[in-house]
Design a protein around this motif. Structure first.
Motif, PDB file in Angstrom:
ATOM      1  N   ARG A   1       0.836  -1.210   0.000  1.00 44.17           N
ATOM      2  CA  ARG A   1       0.000   0.000   0.000  1.00 44.17           C
ATOM      3  C   ARG A   1       0.864   1.250   0.000  1.00 44.17           C
ATOM      4  N   ALA A   2       0.392   2.270  -0.685  1.00 49.59           N
ATOM      5  CA  ALA A   2       1.154   3.510  -0.791  1.00 49.59           C
ATOM      6  C   ALA A   2       1.232   4.252   0.529  1.00 49.59           C
ATOM      7  N   ASP A   3       0.267   4.008   1.422  1.00 44.20           N
ATOM      8  CA  ASP A   3       0.293   4.715   2.704  1.00 44.20           C
ATOM      9  C   ASP A   3       1.067   3.944   3.772  1.00 44.20           C
ATOM     10  N   SER A   4       1.796   2.904   3.356  1.00 39.26           N
ATOM     11  CA  SER A   4       2.680   2.180   4.278  1.00 39.26           C
ATOM     12  C   SER A   4       4.055   2.836   4.285  1.00 39.26           C
ATOM     13  N   PRO A   5       4.876   2.524   5.270  1.00 39.36           N
ATOM     14  CA  PRO A   5       6.272   2.972   5.205  1.00 39.36           C
ATOM     15  C   PRO A   5       6.937   2.413   3.954  1.00 39.36           C
ATOM     16  N   PHE A   6       8.000   3.065   3.506  1.00 39.70           N
ATOM     17  CA  PHE A   6       8.726   2.601   2.318  1.00 39.70           C
ATOM     18  C   PHE A   6       9.346   1.236   2.627  1.00 39.70           C
ATOM     19  N   ILE A   7       8.937   0.230   1.849  1.00 41.29           N
ATOM     20  CA  ILE A   7       9.331  -1.150   2.139  1.00 41.29           C
ATOM     21  C   ILE A   7       9.973  -1.750   0.904  1.00 41.29           C
ATOM     22  N   ALA A   8      11.045  -2.480   1.115  1.00 41.32           N
ATOM     23  CA  ALA A   8      11.664  -3.267   0.048  1.00 41.32           C
ATOM     24  C   ALA A   8      11.239  -4.716   0.205  1.00 41.32           C
ATOM     25  N   GLY A   9      11.228  -5.426  -0.897  1.00 38.06           N
ATOM     26  CA  GLY A   9      10.873  -6.839  -0.828  1.00 38.06           C
ATOM     27  C   GLY A   9      10.190  -7.289  -2.089  1.00 38.06           C
ATOM     28  N   GLY A  10       9.974  -8.574  -2.201  1.00 38.50           N
ATOM     29  CA  GLY A  10       9.388  -9.150  -3.399  1.00 38.50           C
ATOM     30  C   GLY A  10       7.884  -9.062  -3.407  1.00 38.50           C
ATOM     31  N   GLY A  11       7.321  -9.204  -4.590  1.00 38.87           N
ATOM     32  CA  GLY A  11       5.878  -9.290  -4.723  1.00 38.87           C
ATOM     33  C   GLY A  11       5.414 -10.714  -4.459  1.00 38.87           C
ATOM     34  N   ALA A  12       4.122 -10.943  -4.711  1.00 44.94           N
ATOM     35  CA  ALA A  12       3.541 -12.269  -4.523  1.00 44.94           C
ATOM     36  C   ALA A  12       3.792 -13.084  -5.793  1.00 44.94           C
ATOM     37  N   PHE A  13       5.021 -13.519  -5.939  1.00 48.54           N
ATOM     38  CA  PHE A  13       5.371 -14.356  -7.082  1.00 48.54           C
ATOM     39  C   PHE A  13       6.364 -15.421  -6.626  1.00 48.54           C
ATOM     40  N   GLY A  14       6.497 -16.486  -7.409  1.00 45.23           N
ATOM     41  CA  GLY A  14       7.447 -17.532  -7.072  1.00 45.23           C
ATOM     42  C   GLY A  14       7.099 -18.285  -5.800  1.00 45.23           C
ATOM     43  N   SER A  15       5.821 -18.254  -5.396  1.00 45.18           N
ATOM     44  CA  SER A  15       5.388 -18.968  -4.177  1.00 45.18           C
ATOM     45  C   SER A  15       6.254 -18.594  -2.981  1.00 45.18           C
ATOM     46  N   ARG A  16       6.571 -17.328  -2.843  1.00 41.95           N
ATOM     47  CA  ARG A  16       7.587 -16.920  -1.887  1.00 41.95           C
ATOM     48  C   ARG A  16       7.035 -16.190  -0.659  1.00 41.95           C
ATOM     49  N   THR A  17       5.785 -15.770  -0.667  1.00 39.89           N
ATOM     50  CA  THR A  17       5.358 -14.758   0.296  1.00 39.89           C
ATOM     51  C   THR A  17       5.408 -15.241   1.743  1.00 39.89           C
ATOM     52  N   MET A  18       4.891 -16.427   2.017  1.00 41.08           N
ATOM     53  CA  MET A  18       4.873 -16.880   3.411  1.00 41.08           C
ATOM     54  C   MET A  18       6.273 -17.147   3.925  1.00 41.08           C
ATOM     55  N   MET A  19       7.104 -17.848   3.132  1.00 37.64           N
ATOM     56  CA  MET A  19       8.426 -18.168   3.668  1.00 37.64           C
ATOM     57  C   MET A  19       9.317 -16.935   3.734  1.00 37.64           C
ATOM     58  N   ALA A  20       9.097 -15.952   2.859  1.00 37.07           N
ATOM     59  CA  ALA A  20       9.926 -14.747   2.871  1.00 37.07           C
ATOM     60  C   ALA A  20       9.354 -13.698   3.826  1.00 37.07           C
ATOM     61  N   GLN A  21       8.177 -13.189   3.528  1.00 38.43           N
ATOM     62  CA  GLN A  21       7.618 -12.115   4.345  1.00 38.43           C
ATOM     63  C   GLN A  21       6.925 -12.640   5.592  1.00 38.43           C
ATOM     64  N   GLY A  22       6.517 -13.923   5.572  1.00 36.95           N
ATOM     65  CA  GLY A  22       6.015 -14.520   6.817  1.00 36.95           C
ATOM     66  C   GLY A  22       7.127 -14.675   7.837  1.00 36.95           C
ATOM     67  N   SER A  23       8.279 -15.169   7.381  1.00 39.67           N
ATOM     68  CA  SER A  23       9.421 -15.295   8.296  1.00 39.67           C
ATOM     69  C   SER A  23       9.881 -13.929   8.798  1.00 39.67           C
ATOM     70  N   THR A  24       9.860 -12.940   7.901  1.00 48.20           N
ATOM     71  CA  THR A  24      10.273 -11.598   8.310  1.00 48.20           C
ATOM     72  C   THR A  24       9.264 -10.986   9.271  1.00 48.20           C
ATOM     73  N   THR A  25       7.988 -11.315   9.106  1.00 50.73           N
ATOM     74  CA  THR A  25       6.967 -10.864  10.060  1.00 50.73           C
ATOM     75  C   THR A  25       7.260 -11.420  11.451  1.00 50.73           C
TER      76      THR A  25
END
Length: 760
Positions: A519-543
């Motif tokens: 979202r544009a109203d979030s802090p400036f964040i780096a990271g991947g989009g929802a591709f390559g089946s990566r979101t839970m293991m990447a951004q879930g672990s980072t969460t």
């Protein structure tokens, strides 16, 4: 960690029409845009007469390729991190609207902006293009002939990348001495992404800052793509993607239309909106697949695999897209050996230009195709040599003791992280009652039907991408906690599972936590989009890492307020308690007392994992009509740690249906002039609910050592397994009738014709 399922938080909003998709956004004073598109696949642009359009009622601007070039707005240049026979990927830096030449049907020629959409559409019809037809390259065989017209003068032979991989000498020696050699050549046709939400965009400038609303899989890749084609800096873009009605890979990048709209909005000083029709979306969305896959397997006398050699031809369309070359090279390199221990693996990969719509990633992004060719090849080897197809797999699979299993097929260090192929094989065969199939086949034969059973054992890469994934946690004034990620959901259930994951860690009710993805109203964040089946293991672990950091901060602050040492505090169910006293402080109250003091930004390296699976399909064919019915499907998947089984099963079923759609019907058709023949859902059959009447799913496996959750990607596993499994089942039914080859899609007509041809 397995979370209880309480239903998807997103569903009440989405099912009651309260979703906010790109076309739902409107701004005061907005104008409307319509694109004029090329109706020839290859032609010289000798002129565009826009005078009548500019003079038409309500028209505010007409932009052409010359305007885009003058502003420096381009298509963007694709890149590859590896080099081929003659260097880097060959690509072109073309304007976002065609200039000098059009190179595929549907390529945008001009943009008309008017007060209303109807006025813009009427004016676009007044533009008279002067196009001189040129020689057309309708497909890859035509592109590779010596006399083929060049699509880009800068790219000789219409080959934009040519790469050898593996130890070619060792492979050749293995084939020379092998008593058994088996070869297949398979086609994987072009497909439409066909998201539910047609393409749309809204552009607005506030000073030198661009706001862009569009469907996207992630803000970070969208930001990078937009910066590359416009020259804008990160602080000059506010990108908005809330609800996205399907993505599948084709919504992972900047389209030329977006940059044309951005320029138009700057030119007229007003917001500009564009909403594509379904037929325009089909025509202009980047496509998937489009591969010719050759593979040859060498076996010794006992059936052990000695060498595997690939020849991959990938259709890039008229322009290499951002994702098309990347996925068509890196994923074949990482899947060349399949699930098998093979001493010598390698081959050749060529990326070919044609006068067709550009190709991008599409669910699985060449992973399904590589699993398809390897598993079809193993079945063909069993059929030709007489070895049992299950025992052939069992004899050659990578044993669990060999993980991590280093690959020799890629220039970059890669290793399969974990797996248990023997366990997958045994569990899937038992669940599918493989041993009972001969009786079922005999019963079908007595009824005049052809019954077949097929399987596929596979492993695929998931994750990767950006070097770093960031997640921010911020406390709101109302006492709720917000998770900010870079990925944008398109049906995966992120709004449900991320708050549940963090809620369990922090001991807070999930309904007090919300997710903002991309979202544009979030802090400036780096990271991947929802591709390559990566979101839970990447951004879930980072969460989870962000949650750990927040608790560490909170412990120190709570200790100060409660006047004890941090070690004297216990924490449970959202409450810090000073041991041996009645003093306590909740995490929520602490956040209210120190506004902003508990906000954190965590980052971790982008992980990679290797999910695997063993799938089994059983089909029945009516030889009189060619009709094929999928009777049962068994899916046993190693997806590492399963966080939310219900959502994971939904991802697998969605992937299965998408893969089965390709097996049994989907294919983008073109004629010899590269005119699209399947321009609507009347011509392009989408999978329906009755395609998969029965599915048996087993989840679990070996946790990945590469991320804190132990998760492995699962969003594409269904598609990766479906292609080889279902086609192996179809071929198992047809082979006894003398059918030696059949390409996807296995439609009734194609099956019937193959049976007739086999009769001679």
């Amino acid at each position: 960690m397995t979370l209880p399922f309480r239903g998807r938080r997103e569903d009440p909003r989405l099912l009651t029409g309260q979703g906010r998709y790109s076309a739902d956004h409107n701004l005061p004073g907005q104008a409307w845009a319509v694109f004029l598109r090329a109706d020839l696949a290859h032609a010289e642009i000798r002129g565009l007469d826009t005078a009548a359009a500019r003079a038409a009622q309500g028209v505010l601007a007409v932009l052409t390729g010359a305007d885009m070039a003058a502003a420096g707005y381009r298509r963007g240049v694709a890149q590859l991190p590896v080099r081929g026979r003659d260097g880097a990927l060959k690509t072109v830096d073309a304007p976002a609207l065609a200039q000098d030449r059009v190179r595929y049907v549907g390529e945008p020629l001009a943009l008309v902006v008017a007060e209303t959409e109807a006025q813009a559409r009427d004016a676009a019809e007044l533009i008279t293009p002067d196009l001189r037809p040129l020689g057309v390259v309708p497909d890859m065989p035509a592109a590779l002939t010596a006399q083929a017209p060049l699509i880009h003068d800068e790219i000789p032979g219409n080959i934009c990348f040519d790469m050898d991989f593996g130890d070619c000498g060792r492979i050749a020696r293995a084939f020379e001495k092998a008593p058994h050699r088996v070869r297949v050549t398979l086609e994987s046709p072009r497909l439409f992404g066909a998201p539910m939400e047609p393409k749309a965009a809204l552009a607005r400038w506030e000073g030198d800052v661009l706001d862009l609303w569009c469907p996207s899989q992630g803000i970070t890749p969208l930001r990078g793509g937009l910066a590359a084609v416009t020259g804008l800096g990160p602080d000059q873009m506010r990108l908005h993607a809330e609800d996205v009605g399907g993505a599948f890979g084709v919504r992972g990048q900047i389209y030329p239309e977006y940059t044309a709209l951005a320029l138009a909005a700057r030119e007229i000083g007003r917001p500009v909106k564009w909403v594509a029709s379904r037929s325009e979306t089909i025509l202009s969305d980047y496509q998937g697949r489009g591969l010719t896959l050759g593979a040859e397997l060498a076996l010794d006398a006992e059936g052990r695999f000695l060498a595997l050699r690939h020849d991959v031809l990938a259709d890039m369309g008229a322009y290499p897209s951002a994702a098309g070359p990347l996925t068509s090279v890196l994923n074949p390199l990482q899947m060349a050996c399949g699930a098998y221990r093979i001493p010598a693996v390698g081959g050749r990969i060529r990326l070919v230009l044609t006068n067709r719509t550009p190709v991008s990633a599409y669910r699985g992004a060449v992973r399904p195709d590589m699993a398809y060719v390897v598993e079809r090849l193993v079945d063909e080897a069993a059929r030709r040599t007489g070895f049992d197809r299950i025992e052939l797999r069992r004899m050659n699979l990578i044993p669990a003791a060999d993980f991590p299993y280093a690959l020799s097929t890629t220039p970059m260090p890669v290793a399969y992280d974990s797996g248990d192929f023997a366990g997958l094989l045994d569990r899937a065969l038992a669940r599918a009652d493989w041993a009972g199939f001969p009786a079922r086949r005999a019963e079908a034969r007595a009824r005049g039907k052809l019954r077949g059973i097929g399987c596929a054992l596979f492993i695929e890469p998931s994750g990767g991408g950006p070097q770093t994934d960031q997640v921010a946690l911020t406390w709101e004034a109302d006492g709720t906690l917000t998770i900010h990620t870079a990925a944008v959901a398109s049906g995966q259930g992120h709004e449900t599972v991320f708050p549940e994951l963090l809620g369990v860690q922090l001991g807070l009710p999930p309904d007090r936590i919300r997710l903002k993805g991309g979202r544009a109203d979030s802090p400036f964040i780096a990271g991947g989009g929802a591709f390559g089946s990566r979101t839970m293991m990447a951004q879930g672990s980072t969460t989870q890492e962000a949650g750990r950091q927040m608790l560490a901060k909170a412990r120190g602050l709570a200790a100060e307020l409660l006047e004890v040492s941090p070690e004297a505090l216990s924490y449970s169910e959202g409450l810090f308690t000073a041991q041996g006293t009645n003093r306590a402080l909740s995490l929520t109250d602490l956040a209210a007392q120190v506004p902003g003091g508990l906000d954190v930004m965590a980052e971790q390296p982008g992980p990679q994992a290797f999910p695997s699976g063993m799938h089994v399909a059983e089909v029945e064919i009516d030889p009189d009509t060619g009709t094929c019915v999928l009777l049962r499907y068994t899916s046993v998947d190693d997806c590492g740690t399963v966080v939310n089984p219900t959502l994971v099963e939904g991802q697998i079923i969605g992937g299965l249906v998408q893969g089965l759609g390709q097996v049994f019907g989907e294919a983008a058709g073109y004629d010899e002039e590269a005119q699209l023949l399947t321009g609507s859902f009347m011509d392009y059959p989408m999978p329906r609910a009755d395609l998969l009447p029965r599915v048996d799913i087993e989840l679990g496996g070996v946790p990945s050592p590469g991320n804190a959750l132990g998760a492995k990607g699962v969003g594409e596993a269904g598609t990766v397994g479906a292609l080889p499994t279902a086609m192996n089942a179809v071929m198992d039914a047809l082979a006894p009738e003398g059918v030696a080859h059949l390409d996807m899609p296995a439609t009734p007509w194609r099956i019937w014709q193959a049976l007739q041809d086999a009769k001679g």
